[in-house]
Scaffold this motif. Structure first.
Motif, PDB file in Angstrom:
ATOM      1  N   LYS A 108      27.281 120.966 -51.026  1.00  0.00           N
ATOM      2  CA  LYS A 108      26.397 121.688 -51.939  1.00  0.00           C
ATOM      3  C   LYS A 108      27.005 121.645 -53.364  1.00  0.00           C
ATOM      4  CE  LYS A 108      23.645 122.865 -48.218  1.00  0.00           C
ATOM      5  NZ  LYS A 108      22.596 122.020 -48.141  1.00  0.00           N
ATOM      6  N   ARG A 109      27.836 120.861 -53.784  1.00  0.00           N
ATOM      7  CA  ARG A 109      28.197 120.730 -55.028  1.00  0.00           C
ATOM      8  C   ARG A 109      28.777 119.148 -55.320  1.00  0.00           C
ATOM      9  NH1 ARG A 109      32.656 122.606 -51.955  1.00  0.00           N
ATOM     10  NH2 ARG A 109      34.555 121.394 -52.061  1.00  0.00           N
ATOM     11  N   CYS A 110      29.057 119.070 -56.810  1.00  0.00           N
ATOM     12  CA  CYS A 110      29.155 117.856 -56.909  1.00  0.00           C
ATOM     13  C   CYS A 110      30.761 117.471 -56.747  1.00  0.00           C
ATOM     14  CB  CYS A 110      28.910 117.731 -58.760  1.00  0.00           C
ATOM     15  SG  CYS A 110      27.465 117.407 -59.144  1.00  0.00           S
ATOM     16  N   ILE A 111      30.994 116.312 -56.350  1.00  0.00           N
ATOM     17  CA  ILE A 111      32.295 116.209 -55.672  1.00  0.00           C
ATOM     18  C   ILE A 111      32.973 115.022 -56.776  1.00  0.00           C
ATOM     19  CG2 ILE A 111      33.892 115.085 -53.797  1.00  0.00           C
ATOM     20  CD1 ILE A 111      32.590 117.877 -53.174  1.00  0.00           C
ATOM     21  N   PRO A 112      33.968 115.171 -57.162  1.00  0.00           N
ATOM     22  CA  PRO A 112      34.758 114.266 -58.028  1.00  0.00           C
ATOM     23  C   PRO A 112      35.091 112.906 -57.153  1.00  0.00           C
ATOM     24  CG  PRO A 112      35.846 116.358 -58.411  1.00  0.00           C
ATOM     25  CD  PRO A 112      35.023 116.443 -57.177  1.00  0.00           C
ATOM     26  N   LYS A 113      34.575 111.742 -57.716  1.00  0.00           N
ATOM     27  CA  LYS A 113      34.784 110.498 -57.121  1.00  0.00           C
ATOM     28  C   LYS A 113      34.666 110.552 -55.812  1.00  0.00           C
ATOM     29  CE  LYS A 113      38.052 106.599 -56.736  1.00  0.00           C
ATOM     30  NZ  LYS A 113      39.656 106.207 -56.684  1.00  0.00           N
ATOM     31  N   MET A 114      33.559 110.754 -55.507  1.00  0.00           N
ATOM     32  CA  MET A 114      33.088 111.010 -54.152  1.00  0.00           C
ATOM     33  C   MET A 114      32.791 109.738 -53.431  1.00  0.00           C
ATOM     34  SD  MET A 114      29.532 112.708 -52.576  1.00  0.00           S
ATOM     35  CE  MET A 114      28.906 112.740 -51.084  1.00  0.00           C
ATOM     36  N   ASP A 115      33.616 109.187 -52.280  1.00  0.00           N
ATOM     37  CA  ASP A 115      33.198 108.155 -51.476  1.00  0.00           C
ATOM     38  C   ASP A 115      32.222 108.276 -50.481  1.00  0.00           C
ATOM     39  OD1 ASP A 115      34.021 106.200 -49.175  1.00  0.00           O
ATOM     40  OD2 ASP A 115      35.194 105.389 -50.805  1.00  0.00           O
ATOM     41  N   HIS A 116      32.267 108.920 -49.652  1.00  0.00           N
ATOM     42  CA  HIS A 116      31.106 109.514 -48.746  1.00  0.00           C
ATOM     43  C   HIS A 116      31.633 111.013 -47.963  1.00  0.00           C
ATOM     44  CE1 HIS A 116      34.237 107.733 -45.751  1.00  0.00           C
ATOM     45  NE2 HIS A 116      33.529 108.427 -44.880  1.00  0.00           N
ATOM     46  N   HIS A 117      30.652 111.380 -47.447  1.00  0.00           N
ATOM     47  CA  HIS A 117      30.917 112.682 -46.742  1.00  0.00           C
ATOM     48  C   HIS A 117      31.131 112.343 -45.153  1.00  0.00           C
ATOM     49  CE1 HIS A 117      30.745 116.946 -45.746  1.00  0.00           C
ATOM     50  NE2 HIS A 117      30.359 116.561 -44.527  1.00  0.00           N
ATOM     51  N   CYS A 118      32.275 112.182 -44.715  1.00  0.00           N
ATOM     52  CA  CYS A 118      32.826 111.823 -43.470  1.00  0.00           C
ATOM     53  C   CYS A 118      32.211 112.903 -42.232  1.00  0.00           C
ATOM     54  CB  CYS A 118      33.890 111.723 -43.409  1.00  0.00           C
ATOM     55  SG  CYS A 118      34.721 111.081 -41.761  1.00  0.00           S
ATOM     56  N   PRO A 119      31.331 112.623 -41.425  1.00  0.00           N
ATOM     57  CA  PRO A 119      30.987 113.744 -40.208  1.00  0.00           C
ATOM     58  C   PRO A 119      32.239 113.805 -39.381  1.00  0.00           C
ATOM     59  CG  PRO A 119      29.949 111.613 -39.835  1.00  0.00           C
ATOM     60  CD  PRO A 119      30.651 111.435 -41.276  1.00  0.00           C
ATOM     61  N   THR A 121      35.316 114.297 -40.096  1.00  0.00           N
ATOM     62  CA  THR A 121      36.252 115.189 -40.507  1.00  0.00           C
ATOM     63  C   THR A 121      35.539 116.527 -41.158  1.00  0.00           C
ATOM     64  OG1 THR A 121      36.241 114.238 -42.821  1.00  0.00           O
ATOM     65  CG2 THR A 121      37.855 113.309 -41.239  1.00  0.00           C
ATOM     66  N   ALA A 122      34.411 116.406 -41.248  1.00  0.00           N
ATOM     67  CA  ALA A 122      33.645 117.601 -41.687  1.00  0.00           C
ATOM     68  C   ALA A 122      33.848 117.910 -43.258  1.00  0.00           C
ATOM     69  CB  ALA A 122      33.585 118.801 -40.617  1.00  0.00           C
ATOM     70  N   ASN A 123      34.174 116.960 -43.873  1.00  0.00           N
ATOM     71  CA  ASN A 123      34.752 116.876 -45.180  1.00  0.00           C
ATOM     72  C   ASN A 123      34.431 115.560 -45.894  1.00  0.00           C
ATOM     73  OD1 ASN A 123      36.156 118.113 -47.366  1.00  0.00           O
ATOM     74  ND2 ASN A 123      38.191 117.739 -46.774  1.00  0.00           N
ATOM     75  N   CYS A 124      34.298 115.880 -47.140  1.00  0.00           N
ATOM     76  CA  CYS A 124      34.127 114.836 -48.166  1.00  0.00           C
ATOM     77  C   CYS A 124      35.553 113.783 -48.417  1.00  0.00           C
ATOM     78  CB  CYS A 124      33.640 115.068 -49.531  1.00  0.00           C
ATOM     79  SG  CYS A 124      31.675 115.211 -49.675  1.00  0.00           S
ATOM     80  N   VAL A 125      35.132 112.563 -48.391  1.00  0.00           N
ATOM     81  CA  VAL A 125      36.281 111.535 -48.633  1.00  0.00           C
ATOM     82  C   VAL A 125      36.091 111.665 -50.175  1.00  0.00           C
ATOM     83  CG1 VAL A 125      37.165 109.360 -48.455  1.00  0.00           C
ATOM     84  CG2 VAL A 125      36.233 110.406 -46.356  1.00  0.00           C
ATOM     85  N   SER A 126      36.999 111.995 -50.895  1.00  0.00           N
ATOM     86  CA  SER A 126      36.851 112.114 -52.560  1.00  0.00           C
ATOM     87  C   SER A 126      38.321 111.723 -53.210  1.00  0.00           C
ATOM     88  CB  SER A 126      36.258 113.339 -52.657  1.00  0.00           C
ATOM     89  OG  SER A 126      37.563 114.490 -52.616  1.00  0.00           O
ATOM     90  N   HIS A 127      38.192 111.983 -54.533  1.00  0.00           N
ATOM     91  CA  HIS A 127      39.495 111.674 -55.293  1.00  0.00           C
ATOM     92  C   HIS A 127      40.757 112.392 -54.460  1.00  0.00           C
ATOM     93  CE1 HIS A 127      41.995 110.701 -58.753  1.00  0.00           C
ATOM     94  NE2 HIS A 127      42.264 111.951 -58.829  1.00  0.00           N
ATOM     95  N   THR A 128      40.553 113.438 -54.004  1.00  0.00           N
ATOM     96  CA  THR A 128      41.757 114.379 -53.512  1.00  0.00           C
ATOM     97  C   THR A 128      42.011 113.948 -52.059  1.00  0.00           C
ATOM     98  OG1 THR A 128      40.209 116.169 -53.188  1.00  0.00           O
ATOM     99  CG2 THR A 128      41.330 116.177 -55.273  1.00  0.00           C
ATOM    100  N   THR A 129      40.886 113.574 -51.306  1.00  0.00           N
ATOM    101  CA  THR A 129      41.124 113.626 -49.887  1.00  0.00           C
ATOM    102  C   THR A 129      41.205 111.974 -49.480  1.00  0.00           C
ATOM    103  OG1 THR A 129      38.916 113.504 -49.421  1.00  0.00           O
ATOM    104  CG2 THR A 129      39.880 115.738 -49.541  1.00  0.00           C
ATOM    105  N   PHE A 130      40.964 111.063 -50.593  1.00  0.00           N
ATOM    106  CA  PHE A 130      41.018 109.788 -49.863  1.00  0.00           C
ATOM    107  C   PHE A 130      42.423 109.118 -49.524  1.00  0.00           C
ATOM    108  CE2 PHE A 130      41.737 105.257 -50.806  1.00  0.00           C
ATOM    109  CZ  PHE A 130      40.719 104.673 -50.375  1.00  0.00           C
ATOM    110  N   PRO A 131      43.702 109.546 -50.162  1.00  0.00           N
ATOM    111  CA  PRO A 131      44.799 109.342 -49.790  1.00  0.00           C
ATOM    112  C   PRO A 131      45.138 109.728 -48.257  1.00  0.00           C
ATOM    113  CG  PRO A 131      44.851 110.034 -52.084  1.00  0.00           C
ATOM    114  CD  PRO A 131      43.665 110.405 -51.526  1.00  0.00           C
TER     115      PRO A 131
END
Length: 446
Positions: A108-119, A121-131
């Motif tokens: 429910k918000r804009c995610i920086p450098k969003m890759d996809h929402h992974c079901p 991990t119930a979390n977005c793979v983004s700039h901060t979580t991709f590593p």
């Protein structure tokens, strides 16, 4: 969040436990020999790394775009910097959208450098979580490969001694455990192995999963525009020039990896305790300068164009809602407003047929039959239907919503000329203040 997505994370934790610990007990009791001390140490070290990286993939925040980031970008902007600038405004967040950011329908918000929402991990793979996500895939692929080798060694021994009496071999429960573990491990290894290789490729060329979809969409539009003199029509009938545009964020393999992993130190790429990339580093990105600084990504798409208000038939002033109550009048107005803003276009197949039926007088078109056949093939392959062009699918049959993107926010995020007037005035004041500070500092040097 649905019940299924709430169960995804506990299921993955349970799968890690099942493949990690009971399998060790089983392998200690199967011939040709139990696991050695070194094999047990290696297996459990990898298992700990999997626990750590998966937990970080689940619980590290994918990031939130600061409301004032656009003003800070203007203050810090320097001439000549090859940095992507924002040209979008997210109506749902009521804020400027940074480059490579997308509005996630789950978060429910804009995610920086969003890759996809992974079901899973119930979390977005983004700039901060991709590593953390990539390290999880790496260590999981290694751990599952090791377990697969252990299982096949025992399975090969069983096959080679299949003629011996059953009482000399494993019990029925051990056999059931062996084959259950083998099936679960093989399927998981196959899926995660492919996902890991795909993410390695995306990392090396600095594209996200969503940007890969956008690149394929751009190629489709180029192919279609070729048959119409390089132009395609927007929902209100105007024409947009479609020309080839290079992906701007591929800045070299090592630089791509360093940016994606949040560090230029190769040791940190594998370190499960490596620091999470800062949110500030995910709001602007270096570009390769192949395109003019004024261009934006994704390239122009006629189906993402904001529909202009068109003149309606009939008298200028009407009383169509005079009979409605105050609440119904407001509801009718909002319905017309939504229809005006989010008009669904017909699928490309239908529009091609309409042009062919009318003789194609509005287009310089020399290959109508070839293009029509190509459009029909695309329509069947990508499943275009009543949802219009927003329902376009890539070669793998995926839509943007399959990556967790809010399609309404994504397709109708407003362009620079639709940013609220108050926001434009605030930006102008910031730019003027920055300019005056620059003049005062340069004057003080004389």
């Amino acid at each position: 969040m649905s019940t299924l997505s709430q169960l995804a994370v506990p299921f993955v934790y349970g799968l890690i436990f099942f493949l990690g610990y009971p399998s060790q007990w089983m392998l200690m009791h199967l011939e040709p020999e139990p696991l050695t001390k070194n094999e047990l140490i290696a297996s459990n070290v990898i298992l700990v790394l999997i626990w750590i990286t998966y937990t970080k993939s689940v619980f590290v925040d994918p990031g939130t775009v600061p409301k004032d980031w656009a003003e800070k970008e203007l203050r810090d902007e320097k001439e000549g910097d090859a940095v992507a600038k924002s040209r979008k405004w997210c109506r749902k967040c009521d804020a400027a959208k940074p480059p490579r950011a997308h509005h996630c329908k789950e978060c429910k918000r804009c995610i920086p450098k969003m890759d996809h929402h992974c079901p899973w991990t119930a979390n977005c793979v983004s700039h901060t979580t991709f590593p953390h996500f990539l390290r999880f895939l790496f260590y999981t692929t290694i751990g599952l490969s090791i377990l697969e080798a252990f299982l096949f060694t025992r399975l090969a021994h069983l096959w080679s001694n299949r003629d011996l009496p059953s009482y000399l071999g494993p019990s029925f429960l051990q056999l059931a455990h062996l084959f259950t573990t083998l099936i679960a491990n093989s399927i998981t290894l196959f899926v995660l192995g492919i996902l890991f290789l795909r993410n390695i490729w995306c990392l090396s060329v600095n594209t996200t999963t969503i940007e890969g979809w956008e690149i394929e969409r751009h190629k489709t539009l180029l192919r279609r525009a070729r048959h119409f003199g390089g132009y395609l029509s927007t929902p209100d009938g105007s024409q947009i020039r479609i020309k080839r545009q290079e992906f701007p964020y591929d800045i070299g393999i090592f630089a791509n990896i360093a940016q994606g992993m949040g560090s230029s130190n190769p040791l940190n790429w594998l370190n499960p305790f490596a620091a999470t990339p800062s949110l500030a580093s995910g709001l602007s990105f270096e570009t390769n300068d192949f395109e003019d600084a004024s261009t934006t990504w994704p390239p122009p798409d006629p189906d993402r164009s904001y529909r202009r208000r068109v003149k309606e038939e009939g008298p200028a002033f009407t009383y169509r809602d005079a009979e409605l109550s105050k609440e119904d009048t407001l509801a009718a107005f909002r319905a017309r407003q939504a229809e005006d803003e989010m008009r669904r276009r017909k699928p490309f197949v239908e529009r091609m047929e309409a042009v062919r039926d009318t003789g194609g007088d509005d287009y310089e078109y020399d290959h109508m039959d070839d293009a029509s056949e190509e459009a029909e093939d695309e329509g069947r392959k990508y499943g275009e239907g009543d949802e219009g062009e927003e329902g376009w699918r890539n070669s793998e049959g995926e839509r943007l919503k399959d990556f967790g993107v809010d399609e309404d926010a994504e397709f109708y995020d407003e362009q620079e000329d639709h940013i609220p007037l108050s926001e434009l005035m605030a930006r102008r004041q910031v730019a003027a203040a920055s300019a005056s500070e620059g003049w005062s500092m340069s004057g003080s040097t004389y």
